[in-house]
Design a protein around this motif. Structure first.
Motif, PDB file in Angstrom:
ATOM      1  N   SER A 109       0.673  -1.095  -0.106  1.00  0.00           N
ATOM      2  CA  SER A 109      -0.176  -0.260   0.112  1.00  0.00           C
ATOM      3  C   SER A 109       1.391   1.138   0.127  1.00  0.00           C
ATOM      4  O   SER A 109       0.875   2.177  -0.807  1.00  0.00           O
ATOM      5  CB  SER A 109      -0.922  -0.077   1.240  1.00  0.00           C
ATOM      6  N   PRO A 143       1.300  -9.750  -2.180  1.00  0.00           N
ATOM      7  CA  PRO A 143       0.451  -9.379  -0.682  1.00  0.00           C
ATOM      8  C   PRO A 143      -0.136 -10.485  -0.379  1.00  0.00           C
ATOM      9  O   PRO A 143      -1.008 -11.192  -0.955  1.00  0.00           O
ATOM     10  CB  PRO A 143      -0.229  -9.196  -2.586  1.00  0.00           C
ATOM     11  N   GLY A 144      -1.070 -10.218   0.928  1.00  0.00           N
ATOM     12  CA  GLY A 144      -1.994 -10.679   2.057  1.00  0.00           C
ATOM     13  C   GLY A 144      -1.735 -11.728   2.572  1.00  0.00           C
ATOM     14  O   GLY A 144      -1.957 -12.091   3.742  1.00  0.00           O
ATOM     15  N   THR A 145      -0.379 -11.370   2.622  1.00  0.00           N
ATOM     16  CA  THR A 145       1.127 -12.925   3.803  1.00  0.00           C
ATOM     17  C   THR A 145       1.358 -11.593   4.719  1.00  0.00           C
ATOM     18  O   THR A 145       2.425 -10.589   4.153  1.00  0.00           O
ATOM     19  CB  THR A 145       2.356 -14.304   2.996  1.00  0.00           C
ATOM     20  N   THR A 146       1.352 -12.192   5.826  1.00  0.00           N
ATOM     21  CA  THR A 146       1.590 -11.712   6.929  1.00  0.00           C
ATOM     22  C   THR A 146       3.345 -11.834   7.092  1.00  0.00           C
ATOM     23  O   THR A 146       3.520 -13.467   7.004  1.00  0.00           O
ATOM     24  CB  THR A 146       0.977 -11.440   8.122  1.00  0.00           C
ATOM     25  N   PHE A 165       9.919  -8.494  12.900  1.00  0.00           N
ATOM     26  CA  PHE A 165      10.105  -8.408  13.812  1.00  0.00           C
ATOM     27  C   PHE A 165       9.620  -9.453  15.127  1.00  0.00           C
ATOM     28  O   PHE A 165       9.445 -10.015  16.423  1.00  0.00           O
ATOM     29  CB  PHE A 165       9.757  -6.958  14.423  1.00  0.00           C
ATOM     30  N   ALA A 166       8.987 -10.384  14.239  1.00  0.00           N
ATOM     31  CA  ALA A 166       8.620 -11.728  14.921  1.00  0.00           C
ATOM     32  C   ALA A 166       9.071 -12.606  14.715  1.00  0.00           C
ATOM     33  O   ALA A 166       8.291 -14.168  15.073  1.00  0.00           O
ATOM     34  CB  ALA A 166       6.293 -11.993  14.577  1.00  0.00           C
ATOM     35  N   ASP A 195       9.922 -14.079  11.355  1.00  0.00           N
ATOM     36  CA  ASP A 195       9.183 -14.316  10.082  1.00  0.00           C
ATOM     37  C   ASP A 195       9.904 -13.816   8.940  1.00  0.00           C
ATOM     38  O   ASP A 195       8.971 -14.270   8.009  1.00  0.00           O
ATOM     39  CB  ASP A 195       7.605 -14.011   9.781  1.00  0.00           C
ATOM     40  N   ARG A 220      13.813   1.723  14.352  1.00  0.00           N
ATOM     41  CA  ARG A 220      12.457   0.191  14.624  1.00  0.00           C
ATOM     42  C   ARG A 220      13.043  -0.303  15.271  1.00  0.00           C
ATOM     43  O   ARG A 220      12.583  -1.649  16.035  1.00  0.00           O
ATOM     44  CB  ARG A 220      11.736  -0.022  13.437  1.00  0.00           C
ATOM     45  N   ASN A 269      11.824  -2.473  18.270  1.00  0.00           N
ATOM     46  CA  ASN A 269      10.839  -4.338  18.377  1.00  0.00           C
ATOM     47  C   ASN A 269      11.603  -4.574  18.583  1.00  0.00           C
ATOM     48  O   ASN A 269      10.878  -5.971  18.251  1.00  0.00           O
ATOM     49  CB  ASN A 269      10.229  -3.648  16.915  1.00  0.00           C
ATOM     50  N   ASP A 275      12.807  -8.064  20.165  1.00  0.00           N
ATOM     51  CA  ASP A 275      12.346  -7.958  21.137  1.00  0.00           C
ATOM     52  C   ASP A 275      13.090  -9.220  21.708  1.00  0.00           C
ATOM     53  O   ASP A 275      13.340  -9.645  23.101  1.00  0.00           O
ATOM     54  CB  ASP A 275      11.236  -8.521  22.058  1.00  0.00           C
ATOM     55  N   SER A 301      14.334 -12.225  20.724  1.00  0.00           N
ATOM     56  CA  SER A 301      13.237 -13.737  20.800  1.00  0.00           C
ATOM     57  C   SER A 301      14.503 -14.222  19.396  1.00  0.00           C
ATOM     58  O   SER A 301      14.734 -15.948  19.084  1.00  0.00           O
ATOM     59  CB  SER A 301      12.419 -13.679  20.548  1.00  0.00           C
ATOM     60  N   ASP A 314      -1.611  -1.344  -7.608  1.00  0.00           N
ATOM     61  CA  ASP A 314      -2.433  -3.188  -7.395  1.00  0.00           C
ATOM     62  C   ASP A 314      -2.561  -3.977  -9.050  1.00  0.00           C
ATOM     63  O   ASP A 314      -2.742  -5.149  -7.737  1.00  0.00           O
ATOM     64  CB  ASP A 314      -3.748  -2.518  -6.891  1.00  0.00           C
TER      65      ASP A 314
END
Lengths: 419, 290, 286
Positions: free
Chosen positions: A201, A252-255, A259-260, A262, A272, A275, A277, A279, A392
């Motif tokens: 986006s 697109p549409g894939t999280t 920072f997690a 992934d 940033r 963020n 942590d 892990s 898009d």
């Protein structure tokens, strides 16, 4: 209720054609001045620092009774600020990001150069030229670029190790990042590289990649669209291939939140790092080289004085104090400063638990002097929206890349010319 | 006592009437004034442009697509909302263990903040999110919901319906409980099957509620902003850019208050026309009407 | 197609099981997001968007709940939402009780026309009025106060809906009761106050619930009018849990959202029978 009701009735009588009647800068009030500054941080430490600087200023300036810092949420910052301006309820001072061009062009900001140069000990020459351009018009500075945060490449070294890959920042290129990313995706199912906040986006964040291909969103005048250039086509071809052929960039549409844990790589601002942590094991490096060589990109924030403020002069005085060398050094704990003298790895490391002084030297200090900023233009929201609507169509396996880029230009051209 | 009584009548409606005048009618008048002007939001200057904004609307290449999306979205929401609301009400209008619990469950999204609700759905509707995870369990390879036009429209319609159908369900439940039991008994004795009973007795008797819910739902659907803003930002392309979102963009993101007001007035006109049509038609299908 | 000759596919027990199965499947999209919200509020930030998504975490933490209060004056904001919704509800009950009664029962010239004028209030989208209203409240010096939130909700759309409901109720009320009271010497106000209002309790409670919810869920207006965190209402506060760089503090947001949803759900669970019955007797019935 009675007084409020009375006010309402009189407002209706007066305000039936309530145009803003914006109170132009009448400097009537010379005492009991209350200043208000809009900011988008709600971090208590940062606000405490601002408050303490404000308290010190008030102590020396009896005509000012209070200085408040009003936190507006980042996501709605521009909308809220413009609604306040439209409603004649503008703050005296404000932080600004991509709204700056509109504010400067419409004469909504007070010129600062003379005031800052004339402030004793302010040392105007200390400001880096690369960071003042975005907030200047015709050599006049309209906002102090208090935060200049370079984009860097974050690396999840745990994920790389899991996929049997190694990371060497020396001579790193985008092709190499994509290659490692694809290998990580194959081996682990996690994402290869992501551009933080892009989310298919906010395309202006892709400037962190296309700048490496020598592309720009528009020329320096901001009148000619750059999306149809061969460099931009090459950059989007690279991205498209990374998404749909190599699968090194999550579609697109894939999280895939770096920072997690992934994704293997992320392009994100140094600021940033909070963020992270702990892990997973991480590293940070300057942006990889593109076909056009090495490059740096920064995201900027400025602070300026609104011309509509009845206390614009007092507000300018406070801004000069807030940004003088001593206070700028304090702000530098949180925001990479625009002053040459403050830009050292050690200074930045003082309040940074995530990175060493050397890391900060390479990814921040060494980058800022030659950095370009993210694309910025008047009417940013409409340009962003129009181009997003066209882009898009890019995010499909069989997209017609030059065709989509051409349609982006036809969509934004009228807005660029309107400048 | 006629005249005194009439005076009391005016007195009784005065607070409501004045409220509507001050907080609705006057603002609409102002909006009309804004729509005839260009407003430089940063300097506060209004420039009279006459019909310029209306001409701009006619020339706006995006508007046909926006109106189309608005029709599809609102139509879908209204139809689904009423059918599902009625179906749930019929199912839950019986005495059985857990009926109360299920009513609460179906109603619960109504009290959840729309922002929180849509954020969660946005996450569940990702390509690798929960919805496709569940579909995969039953062997269906789910689409990338929010990334192509038709499925994105399905997604925003569905989340809006799920969030708001609880109100309609409760309104229908209330209506169903008002249907006298003897009518059902008599019909059953006459040998009518359940479907006949539903269409010949139940539906006509609850038709005033249908009218009310239809109006509330249409107005609500034409105003649902947060779902679109959070889930799709009107995309991909313009596929889910409904009029209210477009109005918000023009007025609050692009700061074009004159044009935004023009489009908002257009939205108001639609709502009015639809309501007047329904109101005119009500005599045809609303059982009790005066 | 006639179905009466078709054999019943299953007996009462099977029917019951089928009903429950259908309800459970149908309920899933209604319930799972809320459950996920509650469950995720106990997760560390890094696990919330882990994929594939999961309900539970190995390291549950309630830290986000504390953070919600530390980060914003959340208790204050909670109080704001509650008191605004209560004040609005009280005003609406009074205003719509009076207007609904007059539109239903008192004959006066222009009654129908004025009713249509009032109904317009139900149809005007807030997007049309928000900018002009902002200007008006600005002129009145009421920006960044709770007045706009109270006044607009208490007199515009939610109140008009309430007036409509009250009118429908009073139309259906037998007129004989009033005539008896009039013979006893009561005036209009007395009749309204002593006879009609007590009888209207079901409609009033329906109105109360609907009004409370619309005030409680208001989002666009507070976002526009309020800028000081201590004045915020809950839906607005929920979106303000962001870190210094604008990154969302998801777990704190979800914890705060949970705290705003659960009490209302509990109240609804306890009161829902009465709620449905109030509506059933409110004149909305068939």
């Amino acid at each position: 209720m009675p007084t409020t009701a009375k006010k309402l009735v009189s407002a209706l009588a007066l305000g039936t054609f309530a145009t803003t009647a914006a109170c132009g800068g009448t400097d009537a009030a010379t005492e009991d001045i209350e200043l208000r500054m809009s900011v988008w941080t709600s971090n208590e430490d940062q606000l405490a620092l601002f408050d303490s600087i404000a308290d010190a200023y008030i102590a020396d300036h009896p005509e000012i009774t209070s200085i408040t810092f009003e936190s507006l949420p980042f996501e709605e910052y521009n909308t809220t600020l413009t609604t306040q301006i439209a409603g004649g309820n503008a703050p005296d001072l404000a932080w600004m990001g991509d709204l700056s061009a509109d504010l400067i062009d419409s004469g909504a900001l007070v010129p600062l150069t003379d005031a800052l140069e004339g402030t004793e000990g302010w040392d105007y020459g200390d400001l880096l030229p690369s960071v003042t351009g975005e907030f200047s018009r015709d050599g006049e500075l309209y906002a102090y670029p208090f935060s200049n945060s370079p984009f860097a490449l974050y690396v999840n070294t745990d994920l790389l190790a899991e996929a049997g890959q190694t990371f060497d920042p020396a001579g790193l290129t985008w092709d190499k990042v994509s290659e490692i990313g694809a290998a990580v995706h194959d081996a682990t199912g996690k994402g290869g590289f992501v551009v933080n906040d892009f989310n298919y986006s906010s395309w202006n964040t892709l400037a962190t990649i296309w700048t490496g291909f020598g592309a720009t969103a528009w020329d320096t005048d901001g009148t000619e669209c750059g999306f149809t250039s061969p460099e931009m086509t090459e950059a989007f071809t690279f991205l498209h291939k990374a998404i749909y052929t190599d699968e090194s960039m999550p579609g697109p549409g894939t999280t895939a939140d770096f920072f997690a844990g992934d994704a293997a790589f992320a392009v994100a601002q140094v600021s940033r790092a909070g963020n992270l942590d702990g892990s997973f094991a991480y590293d940070i490096a300057p942006l990889p080289a593109g076909p056009a060589g090495d490059y740096s990109v920064i995201g900027q924030a400025g602070m300026g004085v609104l011309a509509s403020s009845p206390n614009a002069e007092a507000a300018t005085g406070f801004l000069a104090y807030l940004t003088n060398p001593e206070n700028a050094a304090q702000l530098a704990q949180y925001f990479p400063p625009p002053r040459q003298s403050l830009l050292t790895g050690e200074a930045l490391a003082a309040n940074n638990e995530k990175f060493t002084a050397e890391q900060l030297q390479t990814v921040v200090v060494d980058q800022i002097a030659d950095a370009v900023t993210l694309p910025n233009h008047t009417n940013p929201a409409e340009i962003a929206q129009k181009a997003k609507t066209e882009l898009d169509a890019m995010w499909a396996p069989d997209a017609d890349i030059p065709g989509v880029l051409a349609s982006v230009c036809s969509a934004v051209d009228p807005l660029l010319v309107a400048k | 006592m006629g005249r005194a009584d009439a005076a009391t009548g005016y007195l009784f409606i005065a607070p409501q009437l004045v409220g509507v005048l001050v907080f609705v009618i006057v603002p609409v008048g102002l909006a009309i004034w804004y729509s005839l002007n260009d407003w430089n939001i940063f300097t506060g200057q209004l420039t009279y442009v006459g019909g310029g904004n209306y001409q701009a609307a006619l020339d706006d290449p995006a508007l046909p697509s926006v109106l189309g999306a608005t029709a599809v979205f609102s139509g879908g929401v209204v139809a689904l909302n009423i059918v599902l609301g009625l179906a749930l009400a019929v199912m839950l209008n019986r005495r059985f263990k857990g009926a109360v619990l299920f009513r609460t469950l179906f109603f619960s999204p109504v009290v959840v903040s729309v922002v929180a609700w849509t954020l969660v759905w946005g996450f569940l509707l990702q390509d690798n999110g929960g919805v496709n995870g569940v579909l995969a369990l039953v062997g269906v390879d789910g689409p990338n919901w929010l990334q192509n036009g038709p499925t994105a429209m399905v997604a925003v319609t569905f989340t809006q319906v799920v969030r708001s159908v609880g109100i309609n369900m409760v309104l229908f439940l209330a209506a169903l409980q008002g249907v006298p039991g003897e009518l059902y008994e008599a019909a059953r004795l006459d040998g009518a099957d359940p479907r006949r009973i539903f269409f010949r007795i139940t539906l006509p008797l609850i038709s005033p509620t249908l009218l009310l819910t239809a109006i509330i739902t249409i107005v609500g659907a034409l105003q649902s902003f947060a779902q679109i803003a959070v889930l799709t930002e009107g995309g991909p392309g313009l596929s889910t850019t409904v009029l209210v979102y477009y109005v918000f963009q023009q007025a609050f993101s692009f700061n074009d208050i004159g044009y935004g007001s023009t489009l908002a007035l257009m939205l108001l006109t639609f709502v009015m026309v639809l309501t007047v049509i329904q109101w005119q038609l009500r005599r045809k299908w609303v059982f009790y009407e005066d | 197609m006639r179905t009466e000759t078709a054999p019943r596919p299953f007996g009462p027990l099977a029917r019951r099981i089928a009903l429950y199965a259908a309800l459970i499947v149908l309920a899933a999209p209604f319930v799972i997001p809320t459950l996920w919200m509650v469950a995720s509020s106990f997760k560390p930030l890094s696990e919330i968007f882990a994929s594939p998504p999961s309900f539970f975490t190995d390291s549950p933490t309630a830290a986000a709940y504390g953070e919600a209060f530390a980060f914003q004056p959340f208790a204050r904001q909670y109080f704001n939402s509650v008191y605004i919704a209560l004040v609005v509800t009280l005003i609406v009950l009074l205003v719509s009780g009076l207007a609904g009664y007059a539109f239903a029962r008192i004959r006066f010239p222009g009654r129908n026309l004025l009713f249509v004028v009032v109904l317009i209030g139900l149809l005007v989208p807030s997007e049309v009025t928000i900018v002009p209203l902002f200007q008006m409240f600005k002129q009145a010096g009421m920006v960044n106060t709770h007045w706009p939130l109270i006044l607009v909700t208490a007199f515009a759309a939610p109140c008009v809906l309430a007036t409509f409901i009250m009118r429908q109720f009073f139309i259906a009320l037998p007129v004989e009761l009033e005539e008896a009271a009039r013979l006893d010497g009561l005036g209009r106000f007395g009749i309204w106050r002593r006879i009609c209002l007590p009888l209207a309790r079901p409609a009033l409670s329906a109105v109360a619930i609907l009004t409370f919810l619309s005030s409680w869920n208001l989002y666009l207006e507070p976002t526009v009018y309020l800028t000081s965190p201590e004045l915020f209402t809950l839906p607005q506060a929920l979106t303000r849990f962001t870190d210094p760089y604008g990154g969302e503090m998801w777990n704190t947001q979800l914890a705060a959202a949970t705290m705003t949803v659960v009490p209302v759900l509990v109240v609804f669970l306890i009161a829902q029978r009465q709620f449905v019955e109030s509506l059933a007797h409110s004149g909305l019935k068939g």
